[in-house]
Motif scaffolding. Structure first.
Motif, PDB file in Angstrom:
ATOM      1  N   HIS A 247      43.063  28.580   7.486  1.00  0.00           N
ATOM      2  CA  HIS A 247      42.094  27.481   7.551  1.00  0.00           C
ATOM      3  C   HIS A 247      41.307  27.492   8.859  1.00  0.00           C
ATOM      4  N   HIS A 248      39.990  27.390   8.736  1.00  0.00           N
ATOM      5  CA  HIS A 248      39.070  27.169   9.854  1.00  0.00           C
ATOM      6  C   HIS A 248      38.001  26.186   9.385  1.00  0.00           C
ATOM      7  N   PRO A 249      37.337  25.512  10.301  1.00  0.00           N
ATOM      8  CA  PRO A 249      36.246  24.631   9.869  1.00  0.00           C
ATOM      9  C   PRO A 249      35.117  25.425   9.233  1.00  0.00           C
ATOM     10  N   TYR A 250      34.336  24.757   8.370  1.00  0.00           N
ATOM     11  CA  TYR A 250      33.219  25.432   7.696  1.00  0.00           C
ATOM     12  C   TYR A 250      31.890  24.937   8.258  1.00  0.00           C
ATOM     13  N   HIS A 251      30.985  25.854   8.475  1.00  0.00           N
ATOM     14  CA  HIS A 251      29.585  25.544   8.786  1.00  0.00           C
ATOM     15  C   HIS A 251      28.767  26.741   8.323  1.00  0.00           C
ATOM     16  N   PRO A 252      27.587  26.506   7.734  1.00  0.00           N
ATOM     17  CA  PRO A 252      26.821  27.645   7.188  1.00  0.00           C
ATOM     18  C   PRO A 252      26.445  28.694   8.231  1.00  0.00           C
ATOM     19  N   ASN A 253      26.332  28.301   9.496  1.00  0.00           N
ATOM     20  CA  ASN A 253      25.969  29.254  10.554  1.00  0.00           C
ATOM     21  C   ASN A 253      27.154  29.657  11.431  1.00  0.00           C
ATOM     22  N   LEU A 254      28.367  29.323  10.998  1.00  0.00           N
ATOM     23  CA  LEU A 254      29.535  29.604  11.835  1.00  0.00           C
ATOM     24  C   LEU A 254      29.720  31.105  12.063  1.00  0.00           C
TER      25      LEU A 254
END
Length: 366
Positions: free
Chosen positions: A47-54
């Motif tokens: 698990h890691h946080p999601y962001h479209p530009n990550l």
């Protein structure tokens, strides 16, 4: 596009936890045109946080043999990641770094979140050699902006550090909890019950809750205490047996969010006897799920609960026992507290937290 580098040390320290959730929410709620850069020792599949530009840079500890070499190379890998990524703000997830470097060496503005001052206030039981407090001190002094999760934490910080107050901002926390989570078929006791959630060591004051609950049981024998968290250790088991509370306490382990929401939704009250909290998310979860709150009148807890809970002196067992019995005797008061709690909970949200954090980012980049 603002580029923020998050050193992911907390994802190495905690599998799950409040600070993990904090950064998950910060990163995933950044504007779409921002670019978060996250370093981590977790596998990419974890698990890691999601962001479209990550941009995620993952280094799997002991990913190759010999393990000692893998471990030795780790900080150099993260140092190279930092050197090769042109970021504008550095927001570490903890006070120590995966690069094993000092904060003072950072070429870009540092935004640091301070969640509490437990290492300093409870040094005798949590940080006896002062090692963690020293690591934290260096991080605090090197930061351009310090985000404190409550006014209480800010006061505690400024009592110990002669920092310019304009460098210390308050960004309250939020929660993803929703009353709708409680609609599942998870088990709850059939008898009236109070609920306790979270860690139970040292300053959490769980022992005083057991004594106060025992006093309440002597007057209302049908009640139960549901405990959500780690298994009872041998000392706790002995105390529970000694107080003859075995048939009055039910342990739920690490309950899922939906199970926890259902327990909140159906309890007489959520009880929070802690001697100290930097913020304290469980009372917020409880209020959202329409559970009356009985909570300590210390540190940040009144800031979170406001006038929506029954506050008590956490050093007084009789004070707590009186609050437990009061809600059993006056069910109309429960309904009043539930309504006040729903109103109070509206003051906190992750969107507000992120909005205030974005202001800090924009401030440090000028």
């Amino acid at each position: 596009m603002l580029r923020i580098l998050y050193d992911g040390e907390i994802y190495a320290i905690q599998k799950v936890g409040g600070i993990n959730r904090y950064f998950d929410n910060i990163i995933s709620r950044l504007p779409k045109d921002f670019q978060p850069i996250l370093t981590s020792v977790r596998s990419r599949n974890d698990h890691h946080p999601y962001h479209p530009n990550l941009k995620l840079f993952s280094y799997k500890r002991f990913g190759f043999r010999p393990g000692r070499l893998s471990y030795w190379l780790e900080p150099y890998y993260f140092q190279s990641v930092e050197a090769l990524n042109n970021y504008q703000v550095f927001h570490p997830t903890y006070y120590s770094l995966l690069t094993q470097q000092k904060f003072e060496k950072k070429p870009y503005p540092v935004v640091l979140t301070v969640h509490d001052m437990i290492h300093e206030i409870f040094a005798d039981v949590i940080d006896r050699d002062g090692q963690m407090a020293e690591i934290k001190r260096r991080a605090i002094l090197a930061a351009d902006i310090i985000l404190c999760v409550s006014q209480s934490t800010k006061r505690d910080l400024l009592e110990r550090y002669s920092l310019p107050e304009e460098r210390v901002w308050v960004t309250h926390l939020g929660t993803e909890f929703s009353p709708n989570l409680s609609d599942g078929n998870e088990f709850i006791p059939s008898r009236p019950f109070f609920i306790y959630v979270g860690g139970r060591g040292t300053y959490k004051n769980f022992n005083n809750l057991l004594i106060a609950f025992s006093k309440a049981v002597s007057q209302v024998p049908d009640i139960m205490l549901c405990v959500v968290g780690s298994p009872f250790d041998s000392t706790e088991q002995s105390k529970i047996a000694e107080m003859e509370l075995d048939k009055h306490i039910q342990h739920f382990g690490y309950a899922s969010d939906s199970h926890l929401a259902k327990l909140y939704r159906n309890c007489i009250a959520f009880v929070y006897p802690s001697l100290y909290e930097g913020f304290g998310i469980p009372p917020l979860e409880a209020m959202i799920c329409q559970a009356p709150v009985i909570a300590s009148n210390t540190s940040s807890i009144p800031e979170v609960v406001g006038d929506a809970g029954l506050l008590f002196d956490p050093t007084s067992v009789s004070d707590l026992a009186d609050r437990l019995l009061f809600l059993l005797e006056y069910p109309a008061e429960r309904e009043r507290l539930i309504a006040k709690g729903l109103e109070q909970a509206q003051k906190f949200s992750w969107d507000k937290t992120v909005g205030q954090t974005l202001q800090a980012y924009q401030y440090v980049v000028g």
